[in-house]
Design a protein around this motif. Structure first.
Motif, PDB file in Angstrom:
ATOM      1  N   VAL A  20       0.833  -1.025  -0.105  1.00  7.21           N
ATOM      2  CA  VAL A  20      -0.005   0.226   0.037  1.00  7.21           C
ATOM      3  C   VAL A  20       0.839   1.431   0.091  1.00  7.21           C
ATOM      4  O   VAL A  20       0.517   2.227  -0.854  1.00  7.21           O
ATOM      5  CB  VAL A  20      -0.970  -0.035   1.371  1.00  7.21           C
ATOM      6  CG1 VAL A  20      -1.587   1.348   1.302  1.00  7.21           C
ATOM      7  CG2 VAL A  20      -1.747  -1.301   1.139  1.00  7.21           C
ATOM      8  N   ILE A  21       1.824   1.257   0.939  1.00  5.33           N
ATOM      9  CA  ILE A  21       2.633   2.471   0.903  1.00  5.33           C
ATOM     10  C   ILE A  21       3.401   2.850  -0.414  1.00  5.33           C
ATOM     11  O   ILE A  21       3.736   3.762  -1.006  1.00  5.33           O
ATOM     12  CB  ILE A  21       3.809   2.282   2.107  1.00  5.33           C
ATOM     13  CG1 ILE A  21       2.968   2.404   3.369  1.00  5.33           C
ATOM     14  CG2 ILE A  21       4.798   3.323   1.874  1.00  5.33           C
ATOM     15  CD1 ILE A  21       3.982   1.839   4.546  1.00  5.33           C
ATOM     16  N   HIS A  22       3.909   1.573  -1.025  1.00  7.33           N
ATOM     17  CA  HIS A  22       4.886   1.652  -2.314  1.00  7.33           C
ATOM     18  C   HIS A  22       3.814   2.113  -3.438  1.00  7.33           C
ATOM     19  O   HIS A  22       4.168   3.099  -4.151  1.00  7.33           O
ATOM     20  CB  HIS A  22       5.593   0.213  -2.678  1.00  7.33           C
ATOM     21  CG  HIS A  22       6.644  -0.051  -1.957  1.00  7.33           C
ATOM     22  ND1 HIS A  22       7.804   0.922  -1.876  1.00  7.33           N
ATOM     23  CD2 HIS A  22       6.912  -1.132  -1.091  1.00  7.33           C
ATOM     24  CE1 HIS A  22       8.725   0.474  -1.028  1.00  7.33           C
ATOM     25  NE2 HIS A  22       8.257  -0.735  -0.500  1.00  7.33           N
ATOM     26  N   GLY A  23       2.626   1.607  -3.538  1.00  4.72           N
ATOM     27  CA  GLY A  23       2.016   2.102  -4.673  1.00  4.72           C
ATOM     28  C   GLY A  23       0.523   2.555  -4.420  1.00  4.72           C
ATOM     29  O   GLY A  23      -0.200   2.725  -5.490  1.00  4.72           O
ATOM     30  N   GLY A  24      -0.079   2.677  -3.180  1.00 10.84           N
ATOM     31  CA  GLY A  24      -1.238   3.037  -3.004  1.00 10.84           C
ATOM     32  C   GLY A  24      -2.245   1.731  -3.096  1.00 10.84           C
ATOM     33  O   GLY A  24      -1.808   0.574  -3.727  1.00 10.84           O
ATOM     34  N   MET A  25      -3.283   1.633  -2.806  1.00 15.74           N
ATOM     35  CA  MET A  25      -4.338   0.774  -2.708  1.00 15.74           C
ATOM     36  C   MET A  25      -4.626  -0.034  -4.078  1.00 15.74           C
ATOM     37  O   MET A  25      -4.612  -1.076  -4.311  1.00 15.74           O
ATOM     38  CB  MET A  25      -5.502   1.154  -1.997  1.00 15.74           C
ATOM     39  CG  MET A  25      -5.551   1.602  -0.786  1.00 15.74           C
ATOM     40  SD  MET A  25      -5.033   0.551   0.567  1.00 15.74           S
ATOM     41  CE  MET A  25      -6.629  -0.656   0.596  1.00 15.74           C
ATOM     42  N   GLU A  26      -4.963   1.019  -4.771  1.00 13.29           N
ATOM     43  CA  GLU A  26      -5.270   0.766  -6.412  1.00 13.29           C
ATOM     44  C   GLU A  26      -4.165  -0.160  -7.173  1.00 13.29           C
ATOM     45  O   GLU A  26      -4.420  -0.977  -7.695  1.00 13.29           O
ATOM     46  CB  GLU A  26      -5.842   1.598  -7.267  1.00 13.29           C
ATOM     47  CG  GLU A  26      -7.232   2.211  -6.696  1.00 13.29           C
ATOM     48  CD  GLU A  26      -7.604   3.409  -7.346  1.00 13.29           C
ATOM     49  OE1 GLU A  26      -7.118   3.689  -8.390  1.00 13.29           O
ATOM     50  OE2 GLU A  26      -8.573   4.305  -6.896  1.00 13.29           O
ATOM     51  N   ALA A  27      -3.017   0.667  -7.019  1.00 14.13           N
ATOM     52  CA  ALA A  27      -1.914   0.005  -7.740  1.00 14.13           C
ATOM     53  C   ALA A  27      -1.288  -1.282  -7.198  1.00 14.13           C
ATOM     54  O   ALA A  27      -0.917  -2.300  -7.723  1.00 14.13           O
ATOM     55  CB  ALA A  27      -0.715   0.952  -7.630  1.00 14.13           C
ATOM     56  N   ALA A  28      -1.730  -1.622  -5.846  1.00 12.69           N
ATOM     57  CA  ALA A  28      -1.382  -2.750  -5.233  1.00 12.69           C
ATOM     58  C   ALA A  28      -2.439  -3.804  -5.501  1.00 12.69           C
ATOM     59  O   ALA A  28      -2.259  -5.068  -5.348  1.00 12.69           O
ATOM     60  CB  ALA A  28      -1.331  -2.628  -3.691  1.00 12.69           C
ATOM     61  N   GLY A  29      -3.458  -3.303  -6.051  1.00 15.38           N
ATOM     62  CA  GLY A  29      -4.756  -4.109  -6.466  1.00 15.38           C
ATOM     63  C   GLY A  29      -5.328  -4.655  -5.113  1.00 15.38           C
ATOM     64  O   GLY A  29      -5.732  -5.974  -5.262  1.00 15.38           O
ATOM     65  N   LEU A  30      -5.588  -3.920  -4.250  1.00 14.44           N
ATOM     66  CA  LEU A  30      -6.157  -4.236  -2.989  1.00 14.44           C
ATOM     67  C   LEU A  30      -7.625  -3.803  -2.718  1.00 14.44           C
ATOM     68  O   LEU A  30      -7.696  -2.581  -3.201  1.00 14.44           O
ATOM     69  CB  LEU A  30      -5.201  -3.938  -1.776  1.00 14.44           C
ATOM     70  CG  LEU A  30      -3.821  -4.679  -1.706  1.00 14.44           C
ATOM     71  CD1 LEU A  30      -2.900  -4.049  -0.558  1.00 14.44           C
ATOM     72  CD2 LEU A  30      -4.153  -6.149  -1.479  1.00 14.44           C
ATOM     73  N   PRO A  31      -8.555  -4.345  -2.289  1.00 17.63           N
ATOM     74  CA  PRO A  31      -9.862  -3.504  -1.644  1.00 17.63           C
ATOM     75  C   PRO A  31      -9.610  -2.778  -0.642  1.00 17.63           C
ATOM     76  O   PRO A  31      -8.412  -2.524  -0.206  1.00 17.63           O
ATOM     77  CB  PRO A  31     -10.487  -4.889  -1.435  1.00 17.63           C
ATOM     78  CG  PRO A  31      -9.697  -5.970  -0.667  1.00 17.63           C
ATOM     79  CD  PRO A  31      -8.366  -5.686  -1.764  1.00 17.63           C
ATOM     80  N   PRO A  32     -10.349  -1.470  -0.752  1.00 15.58           N
ATOM     81  CA  PRO A  32     -10.281  -0.470   0.122  1.00 15.58           C
ATOM     82  C   PRO A  32     -10.052  -0.772   1.588  1.00 15.58           C
ATOM     83  O   PRO A  32      -9.318  -0.003   2.465  1.00 15.58           O
ATOM     84  CB  PRO A  32     -11.574   0.274  -0.152  1.00 15.58           C
ATOM     85  CG  PRO A  32     -12.080  -0.165  -1.274  1.00 15.58           C
ATOM     86  CD  PRO A  32     -11.741  -1.636  -1.736  1.00 15.58           C
ATOM     87  N   GLN A  33     -10.666  -1.866   2.197  1.00 18.88           N
ATOM     88  CA  GLN A  33     -10.603  -2.275   3.540  1.00 18.88           C
ATOM     89  C   GLN A  33      -9.255  -2.851   4.037  1.00 18.88           C
ATOM     90  O   GLN A  33      -8.948  -3.265   5.094  1.00 18.88           O
ATOM     91  CB  GLN A  33     -11.635  -3.161   3.738  1.00 18.88           C
ATOM     92  CG  GLN A  33     -13.242  -2.576   3.938  1.00 18.88           C
ATOM     93  CD  GLN A  33     -13.231  -1.610   4.666  1.00 18.88           C
ATOM     94  OE1 GLN A  33     -13.109  -1.924   6.132  1.00 18.88           O
ATOM     95  NE2 GLN A  33     -13.797  -0.185   4.699  1.00 18.88           N
ATOM     96  N   ALA A  34      -8.440  -3.415   2.958  1.00 25.35           N
ATOM     97  CA  ALA A  34      -7.150  -4.183   3.130  1.00 25.35           C
ATOM     98  C   ALA A  34      -6.242  -3.488   4.335  1.00 25.35           C
ATOM     99  O   ALA A  34      -5.792  -3.976   4.960  1.00 25.35           O
ATOM    100  CB  ALA A  34      -6.439  -4.666   1.707  1.00 25.35           C
ATOM    101  N   ALA A  35      -5.875  -2.241   4.060  1.00 25.41           N
ATOM    102  CA  ALA A  35      -4.921  -1.601   4.728  1.00 25.41           C
ATOM    103  C   ALA A  35      -5.666  -1.411   6.169  1.00 25.41           C
ATOM    104  O   ALA A  35      -4.721  -1.788   7.332  1.00 25.41           O
ATOM    105  CB  ALA A  35      -5.042  -0.128   4.493  1.00 25.41           C
ATOM    106  N   LEU A  36      -6.901  -1.333   6.391  1.00 33.95           N
ATOM    107  CA  LEU A  36      -7.513  -1.376   7.901  1.00 33.95           C
ATOM    108  C   LEU A  36      -7.203  -2.703   8.409  1.00 33.95           C
ATOM    109  O   LEU A  36      -6.792  -2.854   9.766  1.00 33.95           O
ATOM    110  CB  LEU A  36      -8.865  -0.821   7.777  1.00 33.95           C
ATOM    111  CG  LEU A  36      -9.697  -1.082   9.287  1.00 33.95           C
ATOM    112  CD1 LEU A  36      -9.262   0.108  10.095  1.00 33.95           C
ATOM    113  CD2 LEU A  36     -11.157  -0.892   8.811  1.00 33.95           C
TER     114      LEU A  36
END
Lengths: 303, 285
Positions: free
Chosen positions: B240-256
């Motif tokens: 997430v830090i390297h590319g942001g949620m979208e670039a990392a291909g992760l859903p919005p809740q993944a970081a939380l």
């Protein structure tokens, strides 16, 4: 009598062993109180319980008005349990600094004062890893006393000390009790030391108190009248089963109040009395009597 | 009262040169020494190694210190660094059992305060180790610049200051997470060795856990995976830090979910250790 510690039915079991067995005891404020007992009698277990190091299985105690472990009471206590150990990389001065900080801070002047008072001034900056048992004891006592506690618990404070050290420690303990109003509770196997320094004692056996009272009262209870008399046979006849032989003399087991009547009876019975004096039982006699301990038993057990 | 416990523990650690050396200084010193040796060797055999070493090592282009620091920060929580930081943490957490000094100090403050004081000091120790590690990295790059005649730049185009801070905090949180396991292990077992090795064994287990979870059909994007594996949670956050949620291909809740998983692995062992220690018999430390 104002009490500093009230113990009610305190029990601590380790598996099937009852280290404390429904112990009930009140320790008065002020003076030096001795806890005596053979190994395994429960002395150290009691101390550890009072200091909150272990939890009792049953019963409770009040220390300076608070329950066991209450921070307000604990901060007014100092203690040394068995031979103290310290982080080996610290010097004696650093040990006191470290412990003092945990307590809220102790000034370097106070640290110097206590190092001096326990005879460690010259070793203050030596690492404790090279200390003898006696030096560790001295440092442990300094650690217990440096925060000016109202109540001090000392477990075998003179263990490992040389005779001058024991004498100094005795003087220090008496001085704290007499001059600073500190209540001191100590356990020791050195019964002569206890008799010299303590005002009251409790004798433990198998986790219970078997006797308790002023040292002078306990030893007075075993007092006997030693009589140098002639003829011996007539004196023995007059005294009956209260008499026993002690070399050329007769020992009369009678209360001090009956002394004059005994002497009068002997004189009226035609006995010449050359000398009559009271000899007291020492604490060792009381200890042996109350705990049922004999040297032979101990040796057999050890063997 | 807590401040007293922290002051006391800090004072004792400050006198324990062995623990400080191994947990704070050893890895930075070794990394500088090995780094400098590698640079000297590379310089001496520049011609021979021209085709064998990564071109950026021998190029004359400026060294980007910012980029290098971000990379170091991201990789800081590696097993070697962890092992040496755990030496200090285990000494702090298990020391009073080892030296039989609980009986001396536990009467002078409350048990929760004393344990919390240790945790604060270990956190300070990890900050010191992190800073020392990053300083060692800077020193190595300075030496590299001098020996290889390269200039230094501090360009934050590729990896900004925010990335650096976030990745440093993440590495630091990961190390704290393992020191909390050391705390729990030390309190329950009263053993310095357990405090040292239990977190290491768990770190090895956590290395394999994400793969096992995926083989078992557990999605890394759900709640279970980041809660069971703080390692996976850390990797998700790095992405997430390297590319942001979208670039990392992760859903919005993944970081939380990842933050929650990591936080639970930090707070959980601490709460468990304090609760256990409050009732622990210290009859024989």
């Amino acid at each position: 009598m104002e009490t500093v510690i009230d113990i009610r039915g305190l029990t601590k079991t380790y598996g099937t062993v009852r280290a404390l067995d429904g112990l009930t005891l009140s320790i008065p404020r002020g003076g030096v109180y001795g806890i005596l007992g053979p190994n395994g009698a429960g002395k150290s277990t009691l101390f550890r319980t009072l200091l909150g190091l272990i939890r009792p299985t049953a019963g409770d105690a009040t220390i300076m008005g608070g329950p066991i472990g209450a921070p307000t009471s604990m901060r007014r206590m100092g203690s040394m349990i068995e031979t103290p150990r310290f982080p080996p990389f610290l010097t004696a001065r650093q040990v006191l600094e470290w412990l003092g900080r945990a307590h809220g801070g102790v000034t370097s002047t106070e640290i110097d004062h206590w190092l001096q008072r326990v005879g460690l001034a010259e070793a203050a900056d030596r690492r404790v890893r090279g200390f003898s048992v006696g030096m560790l004891q001295r440092l442990g006592v300094a650690a217990a006393l440096m925060t000016k506690p109202d109540l001090v618990i000392l477990d075998e404070p003179t263990s490992g000390m040389d005779p001058p050290g024991i004498q100094e420690m005795r003087a220090l303990i008496r001085s704290l009790a007499d001059n600073d109003g500190v209540t001191i509770i100590l356990a020791s196997h050195q019964l002569q030391e206890v008799q010299r320094v303590c005002d009251r004692v409790a004798i433990f056996n198998k986790g219970k108190v078997v006797t308790e009272g002023r040292v002078s009262d306990l030893t007075a209870a075993g007092e006997r009248l030693r009589l140098s008399v002639t003829p011996l046979a007539r004196a023995l006849a007059v005294l009956g089963d209260r008499a026993s032989l002690d070399g050329d003399a007769v020992l009369a087991s009678v209360p001090r109040a009956e002394g004059p009547a005994v002497i009068k009876a002997l004189v009226e019975g035609g006995v010449d009395i050359e000398e009559a004096r009271w000899i007291g039982a020492d604490l060792e006699d009381v200890f042996m009597d109350q705990t049922g301990w004999t040297g032979v038993q101990e040796l057999n057990h050890a063997g | 009262m807590l401040a007293d416990a922290i002051r006391s523990e800090t004072y004792r650690l400050s006198k324990n040169r062995t623990a400080l050396f191994w947990s704070v200084l050893f890895i930075p010193i070794i990394s500088v020494v090995l780094g400098v040796i590698a640079i000297i060797v590379a310089k001496a055999h520049e011609a021979d190694l021209a085709g064998k070493l990564p071109p950026e090592l021998l190029q004359r282009a400026p060294l980007n210190l910012a980029e290098s620091l971000v990379k170091s920060a991201a990789d800081f929580a590696n097993p070697i660094v962890l092992l040496f930081i755990l030496i200090g943490a285990a000494t702090i957490y298990a020391g009073d059992y080892r030296w039989e000094t609980w009986r001396l100090i536990s009467a002078r403050n409350t048990r929760p305060n004393l344990l919390t004081g240790k945790v604060v000091v270990v956190i300070g120790l990890t900050v010191l180790a992190t800073v020392a590690g990053l300083l060692a990295d800077i020193v190595t790059h300075l030496v590299q610049a001098v020996i290889l005649s390269r200039s230094l730049s501090f360009s934050t185009d590729g990896a900004g200051f925010t990335d650096f801070v976030q990745l440093t905090l993440l590495s630091w949180a990961r190390i704290i997470q393992f020191t909390m396991l050391a705390l729990l292990a030390a309190t329950v077992t009263r053993s310095l060795l357990a405090a040292l090795f239990v977190p290491l064994v768990i770190s090895v287990a956590q290395f394999f856990l994400p793969q096992m979870l995926m083989q078992m059909g557990v999605s890394p994007e759900g709640w279970v995976a980041p809660l069971l594996s703080p390692g996976l949670a850390t990797d998700l956050l790095k992405a997430v830090i390297h590319g942001g949620m979208e670039a990392a291909g992760l859903p919005p809740q993944a970081a939380l979910k990842a933050v929650t998983g990591l936080a639970l692995w930090i707070v959980g062992p601490f709460v468990a250790a304090v609760a256990y220690f409050k009732r622990q018999d210290l009859s024989k430390e």
